[in-house]
Write a protein that holds these residues in place. Structure first.
Motif, PDB file in Angstrom:
ATOM      1  N   SER A 172       0.844  -1.254   0.080  1.00  0.00           N
ATOM      2  CA  SER A 172       0.316   0.031  -0.471  1.00  0.00           C
ATOM      3  C   SER A 172       0.559   0.975   0.149  1.00  0.00           C
ATOM      4  N   VAL A 173       1.808   1.279   0.705  1.00  0.00           N
ATOM      5  CA  VAL A 173       2.756   2.219   0.858  1.00  0.00           C
ATOM      6  C   VAL A 173       3.703   2.992  -0.436  1.00  0.00           C
ATOM      7  N   ILE A 174       3.802   1.516  -0.628  1.00  0.00           N
ATOM      8  CA  ILE A 174       4.229   1.549  -2.346  1.00  0.00           C
ATOM      9  C   ILE A 174       3.298   2.557  -3.566  1.00  0.00           C
ATOM     10  N   ARG A 175       1.976   1.871  -3.280  1.00  0.00           N
ATOM     11  CA  ARG A 175       1.413   1.937  -4.352  1.00  0.00           C
ATOM     12  C   ARG A 175       0.384   3.616  -4.036  1.00  0.00           C
ATOM     13  N   ALA A 176       1.644   4.232  -2.446  1.00  0.00           N
ATOM     14  CA  ALA A 176       1.394   5.912  -2.782  1.00  0.00           C
ATOM     15  C   ALA A 176       2.410   6.486  -2.417  1.00  0.00           C
ATOM     16  N   GLY A 177       3.029   6.058  -3.634  1.00  0.00           N
ATOM     17  CA  GLY A 177       4.119   6.330  -3.686  1.00  0.00           C
ATOM     18  C   GLY A 177       5.678   6.540  -2.819  1.00  0.00           C
ATOM     19  N   GLY A 178       5.937   5.951  -1.867  1.00  0.00           N
ATOM     20  CA  GLY A 178       6.684   5.378  -1.621  1.00  0.00           C
ATOM     21  C   GLY A 178       7.039   5.484   0.245  1.00  0.00           C
ATOM     22  N   ALA A 179       5.707   6.396   0.168  1.00  0.00           N
ATOM     23  CA  ALA A 179       5.662   6.630   1.614  1.00  0.00           C
ATOM     24  C   ALA A 179       3.830   7.342   1.345  1.00  0.00           C
ATOM     25  N   GLY A 180       3.474   6.723   2.944  1.00  0.00           N
ATOM     26  CA  GLY A 180       2.176   6.820   3.634  1.00  0.00           C
ATOM     27  C   GLY A 180       2.197   6.803   4.705  1.00  0.00           C
ATOM     28  N   ALA A 181       1.111   7.520   5.290  1.00  0.00           N
ATOM     29  CA  ALA A 181       0.475   7.038   6.208  1.00  0.00           C
ATOM     30  C   ALA A 181      -0.430   6.042   6.900  1.00  0.00           C
ATOM     31  N   VAL A 182      -0.110   5.542   8.361  1.00  0.00           N
ATOM     32  CA  VAL A 182      -0.207   4.700   8.789  1.00  0.00           C
ATOM     33  C   VAL A 182      -1.398   3.968  10.217  1.00  0.00           C
ATOM     34  N   LEU A 183      -2.265   3.549  10.053  1.00  0.00           N
ATOM     35  CA  LEU A 183      -2.941   3.760  11.778  1.00  0.00           C
ATOM     36  C   LEU A 183      -2.739   2.625  12.073  1.00  0.00           C
ATOM     37  N   VAL A 184      -2.874   2.036  13.328  1.00  0.00           N
ATOM     38  CA  VAL A 184      -3.648   1.122  14.110  1.00  0.00           C
ATOM     39  C   VAL A 184      -4.332   0.748  14.809  1.00  0.00           C
ATOM     40  N   ALA A 185      -5.096   0.162  15.382  1.00  0.00           N
ATOM     41  CA  ALA A 185      -6.788   0.606  15.893  1.00  0.00           C
ATOM     42  C   ALA A 185      -7.175  -1.290  16.242  1.00  0.00           C
ATOM     43  N   GLY A 186      -8.533  -0.988  17.014  1.00  0.00           N
ATOM     44  CA  GLY A 186      -9.017  -2.164  17.510  1.00  0.00           C
ATOM     45  C   GLY A 186      -8.359  -2.457  18.434  1.00  0.00           C
ATOM     46  N   PHE A 187      -7.806  -1.646  19.351  1.00  0.00           N
ATOM     47  CA  PHE A 187      -6.826  -1.709  20.777  1.00  0.00           C
ATOM     48  C   PHE A 187      -7.486  -0.892  21.628  1.00  0.00           C
TER      49      PHE A 187
END
Length: 335
Positions: A172-187
């Motif tokens: 997904s990060v590669i698809r976003a151009g090599g850098a992108g936001a990531v969020l962790v949830a469910g805890f």
């Protein structure tokens, strides 16, 4: 519990740079973004200060930190990810912590701090390259969801397999151009008590307030100092490099690195290795150096900061962060 204002960002950023172990990205961009978000003081809570049932998210950027400087993310970079996570889990997050308590990612929670309670915990305790090295993923905490930017949308992933988490978020990060936001949830905040590294913000502040040229850098062990005499590739590993230093005391020091420093040898003997946090500091300026800034003829001091205890609490956790986890053999130290 402590109050943090914009005037503390500089010390906090320097501390997170030290915890970056030569990686994690330079902090300047996030310092500027956090200063805009923090128009006044914000309260930083210890895990035990909060109701353990409080829903929480962790945020950070993945991929090339250099690309973030070329394509500056908006101050709402995590908004679409948060919306998707809350739709998937059916729970609105009330608290936020860092995904990676090091480098520029140590400061990312400030981008959500005005609408969420800021928690002094993170999912790495230092800079690490893999999404599968997040503590919640290592411990396979059930219900954890990762949301990643795709450069026009988001990907939502719920999987107990670390290999899936790493490969799909990376794609997904590669698809976003090599850098992108990531969020962790469910805890929840309660999950952080057992499955996260606590007190990383407090540690970063203590490090940032100390004199890197003095003897009061908390938990630091001096490994040596010298001038860089060679920078070479590591055989059979195109992603690794070996930096040789001619020590001021005549010893030959070698730093083995990928995106972070992973081991230090002295005259062929390993004296420190990941998850210890290995730091190179310019002997003249005092700058905390990224791996690629340790260049020929530069004079550096090499320090080791103690590993976060979470990683050394069990052999299973430790196996994810020792040099062997990166395919680098014969570089580990006994613990």
């Amino acid at each position: 519990m402590r109050t943090l204002g914009p005037e503390r960002l500089s010390a906090l950023a320097r501390g997170f740079a030290l915890l970056g172990a030569g990686g994690g990205g330079t902090t300047t961009l996030l310092e500027l973004m956090a200063a805009v978000s923090l128009d006044g003081p914000v309260v930083l809570h210890d895990v035990d200060d909060l109701d353990p049932s409080t829903p929480c998210v962790a945020v950070g950027f993945a991929g090339s930190t250099y690309l973030l400087g070329e394509r500056v993310p908006g101050d709402d970079a995590f908004a679409p990810l948060l919306t998707a996570a809350e739709r998937w889990t059916g729970v609105a997050a009330a608290a936020v912590c860092a995904m990676e308590g090091a480098g520029l990612n140590g400061l990312t929670p400030f981008l959500l701090a005005r609408g969420h309670t800021l928690v002094d915990a993170d999912l790495m305790g230092r800079a690490l390259p893999g999404v599968d090295q997040l503590s919640l993923v290592v411990d396979a905490v059930p219900g954890v969801v990762l949301v990643a930017d795709t450069g026009g949308g988001v990907m939502v992933l719920e999987s107990s397999r670390g290999a899936d988490v790493e490969s799909l978020v990376r794609a997904s990060v590669i698809r976003a151009g090599g850098a992108g936001a990531v969020l962790v949830a469910g805890f929840t905040v309660g999950d952080l008590a057992d499955h996260a590294i606590r007190g990383t913000f407090a540690r970063a502040l203590a490090l940032g307030d100390a004199d890197v040229f003095g003897d009061d850098l908390p938990g630091a062990r001096m490994l040596g100092a010298g001038r860089v005499s060679a920078v070479d590739a590591v055989p059979d590993d195109p992603f690794a490099r070996s930096v040789e230093l001619t020590g001021d005391d005549g010893a030959l020091l070698r730093l083995v690195a990928r995106s972070e420093f992973l081991a230090v040898t002295r005259d062929g003997q390993t004296i420190a290795a990941s998850p210890d946090i290995l730091v190179a500091i310019d002997s003249v300026s005092g700058d905390v150096l990224q791996v690629d800034a340790v260049t020929l003829a530069r004079h550096v001091r090499v320090l080791a900061l103690a590993a976060p205890e979470w990683w050394t609490d069990s052999p299973e956790r430790l196996s994810h962060v020792v040099p062997g986890a990166y395919g680098l053999r014969d570089l580990e130290v006994e613990r």
